[in-house]
Design an enzyme around this catalytic site. Structure first.
Site, mmCIF file in Angstrom:
data_model
loop_
_atom_site.group_PDB
_atom_site.id
_atom_site.type_symbol
_atom_site.label_atom_id
_atom_site.label_comp_id
_atom_site.label_asym_id
_atom_site.label_seq_id
_atom_site.Cartn_x
_atom_site.Cartn_y
_atom_site.Cartn_z
ATOM 1 N N GLU A 213 80.865 20.937 -61.761
ATOM 2 C CA GLU A 213 81.712 21.433 -60.661
ATOM 3 C C GLU A 213 81.225 22.838 -60.350
ATOM 4 O O GLU A 213 81.552 23.787 -61.070
ATOM 5 C CB GLU A 213 83.183 21.444 -61.105
ATOM 6 C CG GLU A 213 83.754 20.066 -61.390
ATOM 7 C CD GLU A 213 84.041 19.262 -60.123
ATOM 8 O OE1 GLU A 213 84.236 19.880 -59.059
ATOM 9 O OE2 GLU A 213 84.083 18.024 -60.209
ATOM 10 N N CYS A 247 86.664 28.808 -55.675
ATOM 11 C CA CYS A 247 85.392 28.125 -55.375
ATOM 12 C C CYS A 247 85.417 27.453 -54.009
ATOM 13 O O CYS A 247 84.382 27.281 -53.392
ATOM 14 C CB CYS A 247 85.071 27.110 -56.462
ATOM 15 S SG CYS A 247 86.358 25.881 -56.668
#
Ligand code: NAD
Length: 460
Positions: A213, A247
């Site tokens: 990720e 993010c």
């Protein structure tokens, strides 16, 4: 102090525990999810305090972005566990009857979960939910940069789970590297693209599958056909929660020149509405995680013209929410992930310009488009690639458990949340069963005279 010996010992104990098959029982998995939920409820205040100490994270952001997100994921997993774990019957070609076939999920074994510092609690706990639901043992390595949260996780997990089932290993790069020399059955990593590559190289040595990720630059396209006020509000919220250290925060805005001036007025208005004239004093605005990131971000303030913000205070790791106008594609701020409270604005005349730029860059984790034009929405969906797309919204897609969360290309490999988490930590085993009451000899040697019949049967 964790060393190679203690890491190896934990893994050995977990392998022994996994071999008892207890973690595979559906009731056991459900109970552990309930226990994890209880841990979060029992220590909600401590979690909020740790996040405040690490990031000055406002309580509302801590509760919604870390605590409730994790609780909802647990509830979703508990609700669907029976359905997810049930073997799925599939058809077989009639020529193979009376054989039957099914796909049966099984846990992978011992999994390693390495977290990042920006949402330091949920980034290890949410993957853990998937690992538990799928019936695995797990070792968690929270980010050492979010010191308080890492320490709290290391204190809490052993209170609720035995180490041979779920263990926490605290530490920095060195510890992470020690862990990576060991053989795991899966590595789930959240962090930068640069470190993601290091993780994948280490995993390859043991042929360990990975979920990565990662980060990147999330474009936010704003076209003409929008509700200006709502657009501005949603962008400012998604960008400046956690002081931009998200993010999936919009990294930069690509705005149609026809609407740019109006958008800027609304963005500015919104920033003031959210954080007042002195965001430094706002209880609702987080701080930069550490000095290194603070200095990195201050360097990025050199490009373009600061429209609003730009103030910094090193002693408090404070950077004002900042909007930078007239940035160009070649400016340094457009070359790296910003990961902080700085929002550059670039204008375009035709949408092709924006699409060409996006497609010339590494694939983003999320792409944002603000436009009610259905043709444009379709065009963006079809001509660009990203982990996710949000239309007329920012960030909230990550709180929908039915949507897999993950990147593509440089922004990641694999996904999680909801069923995707269960899938990530499961192996889907193919099972074929044939009864003994029939055994047609056509496939067995001697083959003489059988091929033409087989060809007819198989329609070849
Ligand atoms: P990072 O890659 O520096 O660190 C992440 C983890 O890796 C930490 O636990 C750290 O101890 C470990 N690590 C660091 N260097 C290592 C090395 N050389 N070898 C082995 N392990 C190492 O990332 P970060 O600074 O903690 O987080 C910021 C990045 O994470 C940003 O790029 C952000 O976009 C990304 N991120 C992605 C997601 C997502 O869901 N895709 C979520 C949050 C953050």
């Amino acid at each position: 102090m964790i060393n190679e010996y203690s890491i190896r010992e934990i893994i050995k104990q977990q392998r022994e525990y996994f071999a008892t098959n207890q973690t595979k029982e559906i009731d056991f998995r459900r109970q552990q999810l309930v226990i994890l939920k209880q841990l979060i409820i029992d220590y909600e205040t401590a979690i909020i305090q740790a996040l405040q100490a690490d990031l000055h994270k406002p309580e509302l952001e801590a509760v919604t972005g870390e605590i409730i997100l994790a609780i909802k994921e647990i509830e979703f997993a508990i609700k669907n566990l029976k359905k997810w774990t049930k073997p799925k019957k599939v058809g077989v070609p009639w020529q193979l009857l009376p054989a039957s076939a099914k796909i049966q999920p099984e846990p992978l074994g011992i999994v390693l979960i390495i977290g990042a510092w920006n949402y330091p609690f949920q980034l290890v706990i949410v993957p853990l939910i998937g690992a538990i639901a799928a019936g695995n043992c797990a070792i968690l390595k929270p980010s050492e940069i979010a010191t308080h949260t890492s320490k709290l996780i290391a204190e809490l997990i052993p209170k609720y789970f035995p180490e041979e089932y779920i263990a926490v290993v605290e530490g920095g790069i060195e510890t992470s590297q020690k862990l990576l020399t060991e053989k795991f059955d899966h590595i789930f990593f959240t962090g930068s693209t640069h470190v993601g590559k290091i993780i994948m190289v280490a995993a390859a040595k043991n042929l360990t599958p990975v979920t990565l990720e990662l980060g990147g630059k999330n474009p936010c396209i704003v076209d003409v056909d929008i509700h200006l006020e709502h657009t501005a509000r949603r962008i400012i919220w998604g960008k400046f929660i956690n002081a931009g250290q998200t993010c999936i925060a919009p990294n930069y805005i690509l705005v149609n020149q026809k609407i740019k001036d109006k958008l800027l007025v609304n963005l500015e208005k919104c920033l003031k509405e959210f954080y007042g004239d002195h965001p430094e004093t706002s209880p609702d605005y987080a701080r930069i995680i550490n000095q290194t990131n603070f200095e990195r971000l201050v360097n990025l303030l050199q490009d373009g013209e600061i429209l609003i913000g730009g103030e910094t205070k090193a002693s408090e790791l404070y950077i004002a929410p900042t909007i930078i106008n007239n940035v160009s594609f070649t400016d340094p701020i457009m070359q790296e992930e910003i990961f902080g409270p700085i929002l550059p604005i670039i204008e375009y005349t035709g949408i092709e310009e924006a699409i060409t730029w996006i497609n010339s860059q590494p694939k983003p984790l999320t792409l944002y488009l603000f436009s009610q034009n259905k043709n444009l929405q379709q065009k963006i969906l079809q001509t660009t690639s990203s982990g996710a797309v949000c239309l007329n919204e920012t960030v909230i897609h990550c709180s929908v458990p039915s949507l897999p969360f993950g990147g593509v290309g440089n922004s990641g490999i694999g996904s999680y949340h909801g069923k995707a988490s269960f899938d990530t930590f499961s192996h889907y085993k193919s099972v074929l069963k044939n009864p003994f009451w029939l055994d047609i000899k056509l496939r067995y040697a001697p083959y003489k005279g059988k091929l033409s019949i087989l060809k007819q049967l198989l329609k070849f």
